[in-house]
Design a protein around this motif. Structure first.
Motif, PDB file in Angstrom:
ATOM      1  N   ASP A   1     -18.374  38.404  13.456  1.00 42.04           N
ATOM      2  CA  ASP A   1     -19.361  37.140  13.725  1.00 42.04           C
ATOM      3  C   ASP A   1     -19.957  37.163  15.031  1.00 42.04           C
ATOM      4  O   ASP A   1     -19.181  37.149  15.928  1.00 42.04           O
TER       5      ASP A   1
ATOM      6  N   GLY B   1     -20.487  34.220   9.635  1.00 45.30           N
ATOM      7  CA  GLY B   1     -19.867  33.713   8.404  1.00 45.30           C
ATOM      8  C   GLY B   1     -19.294  34.883   7.388  1.00 45.30           C
ATOM      9  O   GLY B   1     -18.869  34.728   6.192  1.00 45.30           O
ATOM     10  N   THR B   2     -18.984  36.001   8.064  1.00 50.58           N
ATOM     11  CA  THR B   2     -18.404  37.112   7.265  1.00 50.58           C
ATOM     12  C   THR B   2     -16.888  37.115   7.412  1.00 50.58           C
ATOM     13  O   THR B   2     -16.302  37.941   6.867  1.00 50.58           O
TER      14      THR B   2
ATOM     15  N   ARG C   1     -24.340  38.947  12.933  1.00 44.07           N
ATOM     16  CA  ARG C   1     -23.600  38.710  11.857  1.00 44.07           C
ATOM     17  C   ARG C   1     -23.000  37.320  12.034  1.00 44.07           C
ATOM     18  O   ARG C   1     -22.955  36.784  13.192  1.00 44.07           O
TER      19      ARG C   1
ATOM     20  N   ASN D   1     -35.091  37.224   6.526  1.00 42.77           N
ATOM     21  CA  ASN D   1     -33.698  37.219   6.628  1.00 42.77           C
ATOM     22  C   ASN D   1     -33.450  36.888   5.243  1.00 42.77           C
ATOM     23  O   ASN D   1     -33.358  35.498   4.840  1.00 42.77           O
TER      24      ASN D   1
ATOM     25  N   GLU E   1     -31.434  42.745   2.078  1.00 42.85           N
ATOM     26  CA  GLU E   1     -31.134  42.102   3.337  1.00 42.85           C
ATOM     27  C   GLU E   1     -32.358  41.588   3.976  1.00 42.85           C
ATOM     28  O   GLU E   1     -32.114  40.594   4.899  1.00 42.85           O
TER      29      GLU E   1
ATOM     30  N   GLU F   1     -30.295  37.224   3.962  1.00 40.39           N
ATOM     31  CA  GLU F   1     -28.935  36.897   3.592  1.00 40.39           C
ATOM     32  C   GLU F   1     -28.411  35.858   4.816  1.00 40.39           C
ATOM     33  O   GLU F   1     -27.652  36.508   5.407  1.00 40.39           O
ATOM     34  N   PRO F   2     -29.020  34.787   4.751  1.00 40.09           N
ATOM     35  CA  PRO F   2     -28.480  33.764   5.795  1.00 40.09           C
ATOM     36  C   PRO F   2     -27.259  33.300   5.939  1.00 40.09           C
ATOM     37  O   PRO F   2     -26.633  33.004   7.005  1.00 40.09           O
ATOM     38  N   HIS F   3     -26.482  33.695   4.783  1.00 43.08           N
ATOM     39  CA  HIS F   3     -24.985  33.378   4.670  1.00 43.08           C
ATOM     40  C   HIS F   3     -24.266  34.428   5.458  1.00 43.08           C
ATOM     41  O   HIS F   3     -22.799  34.264   5.828  1.00 43.08           O
ATOM     42  N   LYS F   4     -24.898  35.522   5.756  1.00 40.02           N
ATOM     43  CA  LYS F   4     -24.064  36.497   6.334  1.00 40.02           C
ATOM     44  C   LYS F   4     -24.782  37.015   8.004  1.00 40.02           C
ATOM     45  O   LYS F   4     -24.325  37.701   8.646  1.00 40.02           O
ATOM     46  N   CYS F   5     -26.051  36.636   8.152  1.00 35.46           N
ATOM     47  CA  CYS F   5     -26.626  36.857   9.225  1.00 35.46           C
ATOM     48  C   CYS F   5     -27.460  35.779   9.803  1.00 35.46           C
ATOM     49  O   CYS F   5     -28.161  35.279   8.983  1.00 35.46           O
ATOM     50  N   ASP F   6     -27.332  35.197  10.970  1.00 36.04           N
ATOM     51  CA  ASP F   6     -27.992  34.019  11.328  1.00 36.04           C
ATOM     52  C   ASP F   6     -29.116  34.353  12.440  1.00 36.04           C
ATOM     53  O   ASP F   6     -29.902  33.216  12.835  1.00 36.04           O
TER      54      ASP F   6
END
Length: 153
Positions: free
Chosen positions: A43, A38-39, A36, A110, A70, A112-117
């Motif tokens: 994180d 940026g959530t 996780r 991935n 996702e 959703e890179p804004h939620k998962c790195d």
């Protein structure tokens, strides 16, 4: 008598619960987890791809939708295996369904890179130390063959 109590005496107020679906995408004895980012919630911790049930949607349909949103994979409903359900106390109470999927179409990506790195495969018997606690508890229950658990109450 308040407005919440019907004339037959039953309290008509209902607790509304959030329903979560969790994808245990497995390749042999490995499971896909995302870190996780940026959530604002946990994180840096690993967690399987997951999401919330939307109105008018079955838990299987939600899982299939979340998988594509996702991680970019398409899943046939017949390949969805029930693994566990947990009543979790977080945010006032949630019901979390965990489903195992061993076959899918497409490449894991991935989306959703804004939620998962990071997306990584982990051996089921060597999960990362930094995991969301209720998820680790559910995976431990699944490993023991336990299909239902209560967490945090």
């Amino acid at each position: 008598m308040t407005n919440a109590v019907a004339t037959h005496g039953a309290d008509t107020r209902r607790h509304k619960v959030t329903v979560d679906v969790h994808l245990l995408l497995t390749d042999g004895e490995q499971v896909l987890l995302g870190r996780r980012a940026g959530t604002g919630y946990a994180d840096g911790a690993f967690h399987p791809p997951s999401g919330h049930l939307e109105e008018g949607e079955s838990v299987v349909a939600a899982l299939i939708r979340e998988a594509e949103e996702e991680v970019g994979v398409r899943i046939d409903p017949e390949d969805v295996e029930f693994a566990h359900v947990m009543h979790n106390s977080s945010t006032g109470g949630r019901v979390a369904y965990f489903f195992r999927v061993r076959r899918w179409n497409g490449e894991v990506t991935n989306r959703e890179p804004h939620k998962c790195d990071q997306l990584s495969w982990f051996p089921l018997d060597a999960l990362p130390d930094d995991m969301i606690e209720y998820c680790r508890a559910a995976l431990d229950s699944i490993d023991k063959g336990v299909e239902f658990s209560v967490f945090g109450w």
